[in-house]
Design an enzyme around this catalytic site. Structure first.
Site, PDB file in Angstrom:
ATOM      1  N   THR A 128       0.861  -1.188   0.000  1.00  0.00           N
ATOM      2  CA  THR A 128       0.000   0.000   0.000  1.00  0.00           C
ATOM      3  C   THR A 128       0.893   1.233   0.000  1.00  0.00           C
ATOM      4  OG1 THR A 128      -1.639  -1.235   1.229  1.00  0.00           O
ATOM      5  CG2 THR A 128      -1.840   1.168   1.269  1.00  0.00           C
ATOM      6  N   GLY A 266      -7.641  -1.490  14.971  1.00  0.00           N
ATOM      7  CA  GLY A 266      -6.185  -1.522  15.071  1.00  0.00           C
ATOM      8  C   GLY A 266      -5.657  -2.249  13.862  1.00  0.00           C
ATOM      9  N   CYS A 269      -2.997  -2.115   9.061  1.00  0.00           N
ATOM     10  CA  CYS A 269      -3.394  -1.332   7.885  1.00  0.00           C
ATOM     11  C   CYS A 269      -4.215  -0.094   8.203  1.00  0.00           C
ATOM     12  CB  CYS A 269      -4.158  -2.222   6.905  1.00  0.00           C
ATOM     13  SG  CYS A 269      -3.097  -3.470   6.168  1.00  0.00           S
TER      14      CYS A 269
HETATM   15  N1  LIG Z   1      -1.119  -7.247   6.320  1.00  0.00           N
HETATM   16  C1  LIG Z   1      -2.242  -7.009   5.663  1.00  0.00           C
HETATM   17  O1  LIG Z   1      -3.323  -7.445   6.044  1.00  0.00           O
HETATM   18  C2  LIG Z   1      -2.217  -6.182   4.405  1.00  0.00           C
HETATM   19  C3  LIG Z   1      -3.320  -6.175   3.562  1.00  0.00           C
HETATM   20  C4  LIG Z   1      -3.290  -5.414   2.407  1.00  0.00           C
HETATM   21  C5  LIG Z   1      -2.157  -4.663   2.106  1.00  0.00           C
HETATM   22  N2  LIG Z   1      -1.103  -4.655   2.960  1.00  0.00           N
HETATM   23  C6  LIG Z   1       0.075  -3.880   2.592  1.00  0.00           C
HETATM   24  O2  LIG Z   1       1.057  -4.773   2.084  1.00  0.00           O
HETATM   25  C7  LIG Z   1       2.378  -4.333   2.435  1.00  0.00           C
HETATM   26  C8  LIG Z   1       3.095  -5.435   3.199  1.00  0.00           C
HETATM   27  O3  LIG Z   1       2.415  -5.658   4.410  1.00  0.00           O
HETATM   28  P1  LIG Z   1       2.710  -6.948   5.309  1.00  0.00           P
HETATM   29  O4  LIG Z   1       1.719  -6.944   6.396  1.00  0.00           O
HETATM   30  O5  LIG Z   1       2.844  -8.149   4.424  1.00  0.00           O
HETATM   31  O6  LIG Z   1       4.169  -6.558   5.881  1.00  0.00           O
HETATM   32  P2  LIG Z   1       5.196  -7.493   6.673  1.00  0.00           P
HETATM   33  O7  LIG Z   1       5.934  -6.581   7.569  1.00  0.00           O
HETATM   34  O8  LIG Z   1       4.512  -8.685   7.208  1.00  0.00           O
HETATM   35  O9  LIG Z   1       6.180  -8.027   5.518  1.00  0.00           O
HETATM   36  C9  LIG Z   1       7.095  -7.243   4.840  1.00  0.00           C
HETATM   37  C10 LIG Z   1       8.302  -8.119   4.492  1.00  0.00           C
HETATM   38  O10 LIG Z   1       9.152  -7.402   3.601  1.00  0.00           O
HETATM   39  C11 LIG Z   1      10.490  -7.728   3.912  1.00  0.00           C
HETATM   40  N3  LIG Z   1      11.372  -6.704   3.333  1.00  0.00           N
HETATM   41  C12 LIG Z   1      11.557  -5.420   3.747  1.00  0.00           C
HETATM   42  N4  LIG Z   1      12.419  -4.801   2.909  1.00  0.00           N
HETATM   43  C13 LIG Z   1      12.771  -5.689   1.964  1.00  0.00           C
HETATM   44  C14 LIG Z   1      13.605  -5.629   0.814  1.00  0.00           C
HETATM   45  N5  LIG Z   1      14.234  -4.505   0.474  1.00  0.00           N
HETATM   46  N6  LIG Z   1      13.743  -6.738   0.066  1.00  0.00           N
HETATM   47  C15 LIG Z   1      13.096  -7.873   0.398  1.00  0.00           C
HETATM   48  N7  LIG Z   1      12.287  -7.993   1.466  1.00  0.00           N
HETATM   49  C16 LIG Z   1      12.120  -6.907   2.227  1.00  0.00           C
HETATM   50  C17 LIG Z   1      10.507  -7.817   5.425  1.00  0.00           C
HETATM   51  O11 LIG Z   1      11.608  -8.542   5.911  1.00  0.00           O
HETATM   52  C18 LIG Z   1       9.163  -8.507   5.695  1.00  0.00           C
HETATM   53  O12 LIG Z   1       9.309  -9.921   5.718  1.00  0.00           O
HETATM   54  C19 LIG Z   1       2.159  -3.057   3.249  1.00  0.00           C
HETATM   55  O13 LIG Z   1       2.257  -1.951   2.385  1.00  0.00           O
HETATM   56  C20 LIG Z   1       0.746  -3.185   3.751  1.00  0.00           C
HETATM   57  O14 LIG Z   1       0.141  -1.931   3.980  1.00  0.00           O
HETATM   58  C21 LIG Z   1      -1.096  -5.418   4.083  1.00  0.00           C
END
Ligand SMILES: NC(=O)c1ccc[n+]([C@@H]2O[C@H](COP(=O)([O-])OP(=O)(O)OC[C@H]3O[C@@H](n4cnc5c(N)ncnc54)[C@H](O)[C@@H]3O)[C@@H](O)[C@H]2O)c1
Length: 448
Positions: A128, A266, A269
């Protein structure tokens, strides 16, 4: 098709395994070597129902792999997804794009090093990201790999933790912000199985796709905050918010979802995305007062929930023991990010309470953030001898507690349910005083 997914968290891992289930060859990349090692051993780094089995099946089928080596993963991939975290930046609440830009740069450098001039790659932001990020990613790609040919696509993800696989496999819609037919064709091909089940595919410009994600989350957060405020109004008026929610939700223009009163939203997101959207609006000199109010109201609400619990215990929790069931921000996840428990429980501890807690999946994460709690192996152990039971997260197993046993185990027959998972009459029948959200308070029969 072959793709790479950079970032193997909640979104990257689920997207990776689901694309692989669609028949695509997927390489999931992460900089966290410990996470990749666990995945290679077949251990899941997160709790998500159905994930372990799906990962195992796709790894066994040879379509899914995990690596810290970005180069080999992105070389030869038709699409590279960026699914890294975009947390709130300290201080101003804007989305921190450090991980996104680092990933874009690493992708471009890996492609440049591979020396395959003219090779076409679609780089997809699934994280996002604020409006304008797609353009910035495109600029990084052309700066770091001038000989490469890229299209940047915005493909925001709408999955919910706890039902992530089902949400990815059967989404309400797929949003694709793209500017070339070639990029759209790659995305269509990737999502082909969803076409077959007639999932609406919305093709837009990049900025529009980026904004759709934020607008969706801000709207849902607004709906939650609205019903929470109506719940607060129900209490002095003697009305029942459950019935109000049903009464308005049956109106097709309103819809019944996200109308559950509770302790405030909470998670990883809603809070951060609302904050980032407000920042975007400030920068664009546009009014977004509704979302600003939602954020302020939600924060204040979490703090007020501690007061509500203290009031239920007669105005003081000093020297009292509270059994707390549920610590994660919602059920079926181990995610503790911005969970209401993090705002409520430290206030109760500061007011002198001892907390005996249980959560079905969140304890490992919770221990890092709330080390002062006493962690119990199950719900009844937490409840035994406590002055009150507080229900904080609506895990299914808390919906079917043996209420007679609860009443026997508690020192005082008091239940504070911040998720409204019980009917007041059931509690009364079990001899329990019951305080919930936006519903008339029901004292236990013996205290009448
Ligand atoms: N969690 C949700 O329910 C959800 C739903 C929709 C959208 N999103 C969006 O998706 C994105 C990811 O969210 P998430 O909850 O999966 O995050 P997360 O923190 O669970 O995962 C992110 C991962 O990216 C890795 N990472 C960071 N920098 C990196 C790099 N340069 N190269 C490779 N890996 C790298 C981290 O080690 C981590 O494992 C966010 O923007 C979030 O807003 C999340």
């Amino acid at each position: 098709m072959r793709i790479a997914v950079v970032g193997t968290g909640y979104v990257g891992l689920v997207s990776g395994v689901c694309f692989s289930e669609f028949g695509v060859e997927v390489s999931c990349v992460d900089t966290d070597a410990a996470k990749i090692a666990r995945l290679e051993r077949g251990e899941m780094p997160i709790y998500e129902p159905g994930l372990a089995g799906l990962v195992a099946a796709n790894v066994a089928a040879g379509r899914l792999s995990f690596t810290t080596a970005l180069g080999p993963a992105v070389n030869g991939a038709e699409a590279v997804f960026i699914a890294v975290g975009t947390p709130s930046r300290r201080g101003d609440g804007h989305a921190d794009l450090g991980h996104v830009f680092a990933a874009a740069e690493a992708i471009a450098r890996a492609l440049a090093e591979a020396g395959n001039p003219g090779r076409y790659t679609v780089v997809v932001t699934k994280s996002t990201v604020p409006v304008g990020t797609g353009r910035q990613v495109a600029a990084i790609l052309s700066r770091c790999c001038p000989s490469g040919r890229f299209d940047v696509v915005s493909n925001p993800e709408f999955l919910r933790e706890g039902s992530a696989i089902e949400d990815f496999m059967r989404p309400d819609r797929v949003v694709i912000g793209a500017e070339s037919d070639r990029a759209r064709a790659v995305m269509r091909q990737l999502y082909r199985p969803l076409y077959l089940i007639e999932t609406p595919m919305l093709f837009t410009g990049i900025e529009t796709a980026e904004l759709i994600k934020y607008a969706a989350n801000a709207f849902l957060a607004t709906k939650i905050t609205f019903i929470n405020e109506i719940a607060d109004l129900c209490e002095p008026l003697g009305a029942d918010v459950q019935d109000v929610a049903r009464g308005i939700g049956l109106d097709g223009r309103i819809g019944g979802k996200f109308l559950h009163a509770g302790p405030g939203f909470g998670g990883s997101c809603f809070p951060k995305d609302c904050r980032a959207l407000v920042r975007t609006a400030h920068e664009a000199v546009a009014a977004l007062t509704i979302v600003e109010t939602v954020l302020a109201g939600n924060e204040a609400r979490k703090a007020r929930m501690a007061e509500k619990i203290i009031a239920a215990l007669g105005g003081s929790v000093a020297g009292k023991t509270l059994a707390v069931l549920g610590l994660t921000f919602k059920p079926n996840t181990d995610d503790m990010r911005e969970a209401p428990s993090l705002a409520i429980l430290p206030r109760l501890i500061a007011a002198g309470a001892t907390i005996r807690a249980f959560d079905p999946a969140g304890v490992a994460e919770a221990k890092k953030l709330l080390p002062e709690l006493i962690y119990c192996p199950d719900a009844y152990t937490a409840i035994a001898g406590a002055d009150a039971l507080v229900l904080l997260t609506e895990w299914n197993e808390f919906r079917a507690l043996d209420l007679a046993r609860v009443a026997r185990l508690l020192k005082r027959p008091l239940v504070v349910d911040l998720r409204n998972i019980y009917r007041p009459a059931e509690m009364e029948a079990a001899g329990l005083s019951y305080v919930s959200v936006g519903r008339p308070v029901r004292p236990a029969p013996q205290s009448l």
